[in-house]
Design a protein around this motif. Structure first.
Motif, PDB file in Angstrom:
ATOM      1  N   GLN A   1     -17.602  -4.319  10.955  1.00  0.00           N
ATOM      2  CA  GLN A   1     -17.380  -2.870  11.117  1.00  0.00           C
ATOM      3  C   GLN A   1     -18.663  -1.975  10.932  1.00  0.00           C
ATOM      4  OE1 GLN A   1     -14.123  -1.365   8.574  1.00  0.00           O
ATOM      5  NE2 GLN A   1     -14.282   0.738   9.135  1.00  0.00           N
ATOM      6  N   ALA A   2     -19.356  -2.457   9.695  1.00  0.00           N
ATOM      7  CA  ALA A   2     -20.557  -1.778   9.388  1.00  0.00           C
ATOM      8  C   ALA A   2     -21.674  -1.732  10.554  1.00  0.00           C
ATOM      9  CB  ALA A   2     -21.250  -2.260   8.115  1.00  0.00           C
ATOM     10  N   GLN A   3     -21.639  -2.941  11.036  1.00  0.00           N
ATOM     11  CA  GLN A   3     -22.655  -3.169  12.591  1.00  0.00           C
ATOM     12  C   GLN A   3     -22.334  -2.218  13.560  1.00  0.00           C
ATOM     13  OE1 GLN A   3     -25.308  -5.366  12.612  1.00  0.00           O
ATOM     14  NE2 GLN A   3     -25.803  -4.600  14.345  1.00  0.00           N
ATOM     15  N   ARG A   4     -20.898  -2.012  14.120  1.00  0.00           N
ATOM     16  CA  ARG A   4     -20.694  -1.228  14.937  1.00  0.00           C
ATOM     17  C   ARG A   4     -20.578   0.247  14.464  1.00  0.00           C
ATOM     18  NH1 ARG A   4     -16.321  -4.853  15.148  1.00  0.00           N
ATOM     19  NH2 ARG A   4     -14.719  -3.621  13.690  1.00  0.00           N
ATOM     20  N   SER A   5     -20.546   0.529  13.185  1.00  0.00           N
ATOM     21  CA  SER A   5     -20.667   2.018  12.920  1.00  0.00           C
ATOM     22  C   SER A   5     -22.226   2.566  12.853  1.00  0.00           C
ATOM     23  CB  SER A   5     -20.253   2.304  11.423  1.00  0.00           C
ATOM     24  OG  SER A   5     -20.602   1.785  10.626  1.00  0.00           O
ATOM     25  N   GLY A   6     -23.154   1.600  12.704  1.00  0.00           N
ATOM     26  CA  GLY A   6     -24.543   1.961  12.650  1.00  0.00           C
ATOM     27  C   GLY A   6     -24.964   1.910  11.161  1.00  0.00           C
ATOM     28  N   GLU A   7     -23.959   1.647  10.304  1.00  0.00           N
ATOM     29  CA  GLU A   7     -24.417   1.880   8.642  1.00  0.00           C
ATOM     30  C   GLU A   7     -25.345   0.489   8.527  1.00  0.00           C
ATOM     31  OE1 GLU A   7     -22.092   0.894   4.388  1.00  0.00           O
ATOM     32  OE2 GLU A   7     -20.890   1.066   6.334  1.00  0.00           O
ATOM     33  N   LEU A   8     -25.363  -0.546   8.975  1.00  0.00           N
ATOM     34  CA  LEU A   8     -26.472  -1.479   8.690  1.00  0.00           C
ATOM     35  C   LEU A   8     -27.702  -1.147   9.140  1.00  0.00           C
ATOM     36  CD1 LEU A   8     -24.410  -4.803   9.327  1.00  0.00           C
ATOM     37  CD2 LEU A   8     -24.818  -3.799   7.173  1.00  0.00           C
ATOM     38  N   GLN A   9     -27.749  -0.614  10.363  1.00  0.00           N
ATOM     39  CA  GLN A   9     -29.011  -0.133  11.018  1.00  0.00           C
ATOM     40  C   GLN A   9     -29.789   0.759   9.953  1.00  0.00           C
ATOM     41  OE1 GLN A   9     -26.370  -0.854  12.417  1.00  0.00           O
ATOM     42  NE2 GLN A   9     -26.636  -1.714  14.324  1.00  0.00           N
ATOM     43  N   GLY A  10     -29.053   1.685   9.469  1.00  0.00           N
ATOM     44  CA  GLY A  10     -29.610   2.796   8.591  1.00  0.00           C
ATOM     45  C   GLY A  10     -29.896   2.300   7.227  1.00  0.00           C
ATOM     46  N   ALA A  11     -29.853   1.038   7.015  1.00  0.00           N
ATOM     47  CA  ALA A  11     -30.377   0.462   5.552  1.00  0.00           C
ATOM     48  C   ALA A  11     -32.112   0.434   5.702  1.00  0.00           C
ATOM     49  CB  ALA A  11     -29.920  -0.776   5.272  1.00  0.00           C
ATOM     50  N   PRO A  12     -32.760   0.728   4.631  1.00  0.00           N
ATOM     51  CA  PRO A  12     -34.215   0.671   4.838  1.00  0.00           C
ATOM     52  C   PRO A  12     -34.675  -0.830   5.029  1.00  0.00           C
ATOM     53  CG  PRO A  12     -33.502   1.638   2.743  1.00  0.00           C
ATOM     54  CD  PRO A  12     -32.373   1.263   3.467  1.00  0.00           C
ATOM     55  N   SER A  13     -33.780  -1.739   4.522  1.00  0.00           N
ATOM     56  CA  SER A  13     -34.479  -3.213   4.725  1.00  0.00           C
ATOM     57  C   SER A  13     -33.936  -3.687   5.984  1.00  0.00           C
ATOM     58  CB  SER A  13     -33.972  -3.934   3.489  1.00  0.00           C
ATOM     59  OG  SER A  13     -32.564  -3.817   3.546  1.00  0.00           O
ATOM     60  N   TYR A  14     -33.213  -3.236   6.749  1.00  0.00           N
ATOM     61  CA  TYR A  14     -32.413  -3.654   7.920  1.00  0.00           C
ATOM     62  C   TYR A  14     -33.557  -4.357   8.742  1.00  0.00           C
ATOM     63  CZ  TYR A  14     -29.677  -4.289  12.247  1.00  0.00           C
ATOM     64  OH  TYR A  14     -29.158  -4.793  13.225  1.00  0.00           O
ATOM     65  N   GLY A  15     -33.294  -5.708   9.241  1.00  0.00           N
ATOM     66  CA  GLY A  15     -34.246  -6.442  10.178  1.00  0.00           C
ATOM     67  C   GLY A  15     -35.542  -6.827   9.182  1.00  0.00           C
ATOM     68  N   LYS A  16     -35.437  -6.666   8.169  1.00  0.00           N
ATOM     69  CA  LYS A  16     -36.676  -6.981   7.495  1.00  0.00           C
ATOM     70  C   LYS A  16     -36.387  -8.215   6.332  1.00  0.00           C
ATOM     71  CE  LYS A  16     -38.717  -2.520   7.695  1.00  0.00           C
ATOM     72  NZ  LYS A  16     -38.966  -1.099   6.754  1.00  0.00           N
ATOM     73  N   PRO A  17     -37.078  -9.063   5.951  1.00  0.00           N
ATOM     74  CA  PRO A  17     -37.006 -10.083   4.995  1.00  0.00           C
ATOM     75  C   PRO A  17     -36.899  -9.302   3.746  1.00  0.00           C
ATOM     76  CG  PRO A  17     -39.122 -10.423   5.737  1.00  0.00           C
ATOM     77  CD  PRO A  17     -38.679  -9.107   6.612  1.00  0.00           C
ATOM     78  N   LEU A  18     -35.960  -9.954   2.904  1.00  0.00           N
ATOM     79  CA  LEU A  18     -35.656  -9.546   1.534  1.00  0.00           C
ATOM     80  C   LEU A  18     -36.900  -9.514   0.874  1.00  0.00           C
ATOM     81  CD1 LEU A  18     -32.024 -11.038   0.744  1.00  0.00           C
ATOM     82  CD2 LEU A  18     -32.797  -8.525   1.472  1.00  0.00           C
ATOM     83  N   ALA A  19     -37.285  -8.586  -0.222  1.00  0.00           N
ATOM     84  CA  ALA A  19     -38.594  -8.765  -1.170  1.00  0.00           C
ATOM     85  C   ALA A  19     -38.365 -10.035  -2.102  1.00  0.00           C
ATOM     86  CB  ALA A  19     -38.673  -7.681  -2.013  1.00  0.00           C
ATOM     87  N   GLU A  20     -39.181 -10.589  -2.413  1.00  0.00           N
ATOM     88  CA  GLU A  20     -39.177 -11.751  -3.330  1.00  0.00           C
ATOM     89  C   GLU A  20     -39.169 -11.054  -4.674  1.00  0.00           C
ATOM     90  OE1 GLU A  20     -42.724 -14.216  -2.784  1.00  0.00           O
ATOM     91  OE2 GLU A  20     -42.175 -15.057  -0.616  1.00  0.00           O
ATOM     92  N   MET A  21     -38.622 -12.016  -5.514  1.00  0.00           N
ATOM     93  CA  MET A  21     -38.316 -11.557  -7.020  1.00  0.00           C
ATOM     94  C   MET A  21     -39.626 -11.872  -7.578  1.00  0.00           C
ATOM     95  SD  MET A  21     -34.574 -13.389  -7.787  1.00  0.00           S
ATOM     96  CE  MET A  21     -35.290 -14.887  -8.324  1.00  0.00           C
ATOM     97  N   ALA A  22     -39.909 -10.964  -8.590  1.00  0.00           N
ATOM     98  CA  ALA A  22     -41.126 -11.302  -9.514  1.00  0.00           C
ATOM     99  C   ALA A  22     -40.837 -12.760 -10.058  1.00  0.00           C
ATOM    100  CB  ALA A  22     -41.115 -10.314 -10.593  1.00  0.00           C
ATOM    101  N   GLY A  23     -42.253 -13.364  -9.809  1.00  0.00           N
ATOM    102  CA  GLY A  23     -42.372 -14.763 -10.219  1.00  0.00           C
ATOM    103  C   GLY A  23     -41.829 -15.886  -9.456  1.00  0.00           C
ATOM    104  N   TRP A  24     -41.396 -15.409  -7.964  1.00  0.00           N
ATOM    105  CA  TRP A  24     -40.816 -16.448  -7.241  1.00  0.00           C
ATOM    106  C   TRP A  24     -41.976 -17.548  -6.889  1.00  0.00           C
ATOM    107  CZ3 TRP A  24     -36.102 -17.671  -5.641  1.00  0.00           C
ATOM    108  CH2 TRP A  24     -35.877 -18.287  -4.703  1.00  0.00           C
ATOM    109  N   GLU A  25     -43.224 -16.932  -6.476  1.00  0.00           N
ATOM    110  CA  GLU A  25     -44.010 -17.843  -6.255  1.00  0.00           C
ATOM    111  C   GLU A  25     -44.745 -18.921  -7.297  1.00  0.00           C
ATOM    112  OE1 GLU A  25     -45.502 -18.808  -3.127  1.00  0.00           O
ATOM    113  OE2 GLU A  25     -43.929 -17.438  -2.428  1.00  0.00           O
ATOM    114  N   GLU A  26     -44.498 -18.447  -8.401  1.00  0.00           N
ATOM    115  CA  GLU A  26     -44.974 -19.421  -9.389  1.00  0.00           C
ATOM    116  C   GLU A  26     -43.694 -20.212  -9.965  1.00  0.00           C
ATOM    117  OE1 GLU A  26     -45.187 -15.824  -9.736  1.00  0.00           O
ATOM    118  OE2 GLU A  26     -47.223 -15.642  -9.496  1.00  0.00           O
ATOM    119  N   THR A  27     -42.564 -20.069  -9.623  1.00  0.00           N
ATOM    120  CA  THR A  27     -41.548 -20.863 -10.011  1.00  0.00           C
ATOM    121  C   THR A  27     -41.522 -22.116  -8.996  1.00  0.00           C
ATOM    122  OG1 THR A  27     -40.168 -19.118 -10.431  1.00  0.00           O
ATOM    123  CG2 THR A  27     -39.073 -21.051 -10.553  1.00  0.00           C
ATOM    124  N   PRO A  28     -41.437 -23.288  -9.850  1.00  0.00           N
ATOM    125  CA  PRO A  28     -41.535 -24.272  -8.851  1.00  0.00           C
ATOM    126  C   PRO A  28     -40.383 -24.440  -7.631  1.00  0.00           C
ATOM    127  CG  PRO A  28     -41.867 -25.254 -11.186  1.00  0.00           C
ATOM    128  CD  PRO A  28     -41.411 -23.761 -11.147  1.00  0.00           C
TER     129      PRO A  28
END
Length: 126
Positions: free
Chosen positions: A30-57
């Protein structure tokens, strides 16, 4: 041997999960059909990594993320944050005396962290 009540409880749980999955899928569709998802700033982009992600084994990233999402922070996370702060302080250190002190402190912390992580790997426990 599985008791009939175990099988029945499992069937009920599986049915409830399917119902929940279907409700989530319907909401997303329903959100896809209404265009709600496409309006999100992160739509179609990878999620931001958490702080310290790369340093974590790698083997601890998912368990630590699950704990974080549950509101539980393992002590190792504090060690990772402290290590990152020491690395930044070391990069910004202006005198040799301070740099030496920070290098010693960082070395001790990295040794403690390595021992802790090796213990976790050996026991298989996070």
């Amino acid at each position: 041997m599985t008791r009939p009540t175990d099988s029945h409880a499992r069937q009920q749980r599986d049915a409830a999960l399917r119902t929940l999955d279907e409700a989530i899928a319907d909401h997303l569709a329903q959100a896809q059909r209404s265009g709600e998802l496409q309006g999100a700033p992160s739509y179609g982009k990878p999620l931001a990594e958490m702080a310290g992600w790369e340093e974590t084994p790698v083997e601890f990233r998912l368990p630590f993320k699950i704990l974080k999402n549950a509101g539980v922070s393992p002590p190792e996370i504090e060690l990772f944050h402290r290590r990152a702060a020491l690395r930044q302080a070391l990069a910004a250190a202006s005198c040799d005396e301070e740099r030496g002190r920070l290098q010693r402190e960082l070395g001790e912390l990295e040794q403690a962290l390595a021992l802790r992580l090796e213990g976790m790997r050996a026991t298989g426990r996070v």
